[in-house]
Design an enzyme around this catalytic site. Structure first.
Site, short mmCIF file in Angstrom:
data_model
loop_
_atom_site.label_atom_id
_atom_site.label_comp_id
_atom_site.label_asym_id
_atom_site.label_seq_id
_atom_site.Cartn_x
_atom_site.Cartn_y
_atom_site.Cartn_z
N GLN A 71 0.84 -1.20 0.00
CA GLN A 71 0.00 0.00 0.00
C GLN A 71 0.88 1.25 0.00
OE1 GLN A 71 -1.93 1.54 3.61
NE2 GLN A 71 -3.90 1.29 2.58
N CYS A 101 -5.77 7.11 5.89
CA CYS A 101 -4.96 7.40 7.08
C CYS A 101 -5.36 8.76 7.69
CB CYS A 101 -3.47 7.39 6.73
SG CYS A 101 -2.47 7.63 8.19
N LYS A 141 -8.12 2.04 -0.53
CA LYS A 141 -8.74 1.81 0.78
C LYS A 141 -9.05 3.17 1.39
CE LYS A 141 -7.88 -0.42 5.28
NZ LYS A 141 -7.53 0.67 6.18
N ARG A 228 -7.72 -4.96 13.54
CA ARG A 228 -7.28 -5.24 14.90
C ARG A 228 -7.71 -6.62 15.38
NH1 ARG A 228 -9.87 0.21 16.89
NH2 ARG A 228 -11.27 -0.51 15.24
C1 LIG Z 1 -1.98 0.51 14.67
C2 LIG Z 1 -2.75 0.67 13.39
C3 LIG Z 1 -2.07 0.85 12.20
C4 LIG Z 1 -2.76 0.99 10.99
N1 LIG Z 1 -2.07 1.16 9.82
C5 LIG Z 1 -2.74 1.26 8.65
C6 LIG Z 1 -2.04 1.33 7.40
O1 LIG Z 1 -0.80 1.32 7.34
N2 LIG Z 1 -2.80 1.45 6.27
C7 LIG Z 1 -4.18 1.46 6.30
O2 LIG Z 1 -4.80 1.55 5.25
N3 LIG Z 1 -4.84 1.35 7.45
C8 LIG Z 1 -4.17 1.24 8.61
N4 LIG Z 1 -4.86 1.09 9.78
C9 LIG Z 1 -6.34 0.96 9.74
C10 LIG Z 1 -6.73 -0.52 9.67
O3 LIG Z 1 -6.22 -1.13 8.52
C11 LIG Z 1 -8.26 -0.68 9.66
O4 LIG Z 1 -8.80 -0.01 8.57
C12 LIG Z 1 -8.89 -0.16 10.95
O5 LIG Z 1 -8.17 -0.59 12.09
C13 LIG Z 1 -10.36 -0.61 11.07
O6 LIG Z 1 -10.46 -2.01 11.03
P1 LIG Z 1 -10.60 -2.91 12.38
O7 LIG Z 1 -11.75 -2.31 13.16
O8 LIG Z 1 -10.86 -4.29 11.89
O9 LIG Z 1 -9.32 -2.75 13.13
C14 LIG Z 1 -4.18 0.97 10.99
C15 LIG Z 1 -4.87 0.78 12.21
C16 LIG Z 1 -4.18 0.64 13.39
C17 LIG Z 1 -4.96 0.45 14.67
#
Ligand SMILES: Cc1cc2nc3c(=O)[nH]c(=O)nc-3n(C[C@H](O)[C@H](O)[C@H](O)COP(=O)(O)O)c2cc1C
Length: 335
Positions: A71, A101, A141, A228
């Site tokens: 990405q 982000c 995304k 997560r």
């Molecule tokens: C620590 C952390 C790092 C993340 N890094 C990225 C990333 O590098 N690229 C991205 O598109 N989303 C990133 N996200 C977002 C997650 O990919 C995801 O969209 C978000 O946590 C919601 O999904 P979940 O509720 O299943 O965690 C990050 C989230 C967290 C908590």
């Protein structure tokens, strides 16, 4: 099954990119327990074009770590195109563009979620990337919007993405302003479903089969992305797949002995791919993912925070009995 241009995945449950979390050891381990497709964490397009050494470190992979998506994040269309071509040349199976982000360092510079409010810039980026990539699927995304949680902003960007020839869209059901607070809104993701016909992947708060089923039912998504929920829980992919395929048999939760065994396996994989000093710092978070919500985890965290060697770390994990005072650990905070 999830078909994204040249890439056909057997599973429609995939791992999201997560900075500082979804590293090589994490991905190899999750694949052993049922994950099929994962992402590297996001990398800066500008840094990639400059050949920044730290960025190459973040992109480390191995032959068993496939299929794998990369990405890129950035806001200059030319740099995004150049970075996309580099990613394809490096042999990854899919290229995703980050429009989600929320962190000020990224969004404050006009990249990530800031692009949701800039349809013209978004179109320039999509065109530049699609032109630069020859074979692999290109996806984006995004979040629902900057502050508007209705899904209208995401739907507008999704339509542009589809018109520019992107192969799929992922929507995390929160706004940039929300960060990680509140609940992901699957009805708002449904707005994006109405706007485009290319594959749509839903994301946000999927922690069990029921969540995934509700996301699919409400938003009509083709795939489900786990963030997560995968941390310290490599079993989640199979559990959710089973549930989406209609299997209602009770989920077998791993017991403490199994969690400890898999955590030790995770530790060995980290040690195989990084220096011991770095692993120890990283394991302070990882270990707590596995023991989340178990009595004694807060004490365990205290001990692990002062741990100085892999030998000591192994011993601490082996001797954790899940019996201490009750205290909860928040995975988002621990991540
Ligand atoms: C620590 C952390 C790092 C993340 N890094 C990225 C990333 O590098 N690229 C991205 O598109 N989303 C990133 N996200 C977002 C997650 O990919 C995801 O969209 C978000 O946590 C919601 O999904 P979940 O509720 O299943 O965690 C990050 C989230 C967290 C908590």
């Amino acid at each position: 099954m999830l078909k994204l241009k040249s890439l056909t995945l057997k599973s429609n449950v995939i791992q999201s990119p997560m900075a500082g979390c979804t590293d090589l050891a994490y991905r190899i381990l999750s694949r052993r327990y049922g994950m099929e497709f994962a992402f590297l964490e996001m990398v800066s397009a500008e840094a990639l074009v400059r050949g920044h050494a730290g960025t190459h470190e973040l992109m480390k992979t191995s032959p068993e770590d496939r299929p794998l998506g990369a990405q890129i994040v950035g806001c200059r269309p030319e740099a995004m195109g150049e970075a996309a071509a580099i990613v394809e040349g490096m042999g990854y199976d899919l290229l995703d563009i980050n429009f989600g982000c929320p962190v000020p360092k990224v969004a404050g510079q006009g990249a990530g979620s800031a692009l949701l409010a800039q349809p013209e810039k978004a179109e320039q980026i999509f065109r530049s990337v699609v032109k630069a990539v020859k074979r692999i699927p290109v996806t984006v995304k995004m979040r629902l919007g900057v502050a508007d949680g209705s899904g209208r902003e995401a739907a507008r960007i999704a339509r542009i993405a589809q018109d520019c020839g992107l192969d799929a869209i992922t929507v995390h059901g929160r706004t940039r302003v929300q960060g990680y607070s509140g609940q992901a809104d699957y009805e708002a993701i449904a707005r994006v479903r109405e706007a485009v016909s290319i594959p749509l992947i839903g994301n946000g708060d999927v922690l069990c089969g029921e969540d995934a089923e509700r996301l699919r039912r409400t938003a009509g998504v083709d795939g489900v992305m786990i963030g997560r929920g995968g941390l310290g829980n490599p079993w989640i992919f199979k559990q959710i797949e089973r549930s989406l395929s209609g299997d209602r048999s009770p989920v077998q939760e791993p017991d403490l002995a199994t969690k400890k065994r898999v955590l030790l396996e995770h530790l060995e994989l980290e040690l195989a791919h990084r220096e011991e000093r770095t692993v120890i710092a990283h394991m302070r978070r990882i270990a707590c993912w596995y023991f989340k919500n178990l009595p004694g985890v807060a004490q365990f965290r205290g001990r692990i925070n002062v741990c100085q060697s892999a030998v000591e770390l192994r011993h601490l994990i082996e001797s954790f009995d899940g019996q201490g005072p009750t205290g909860t650990e928040d995975v988002a905070a621990a991540a």
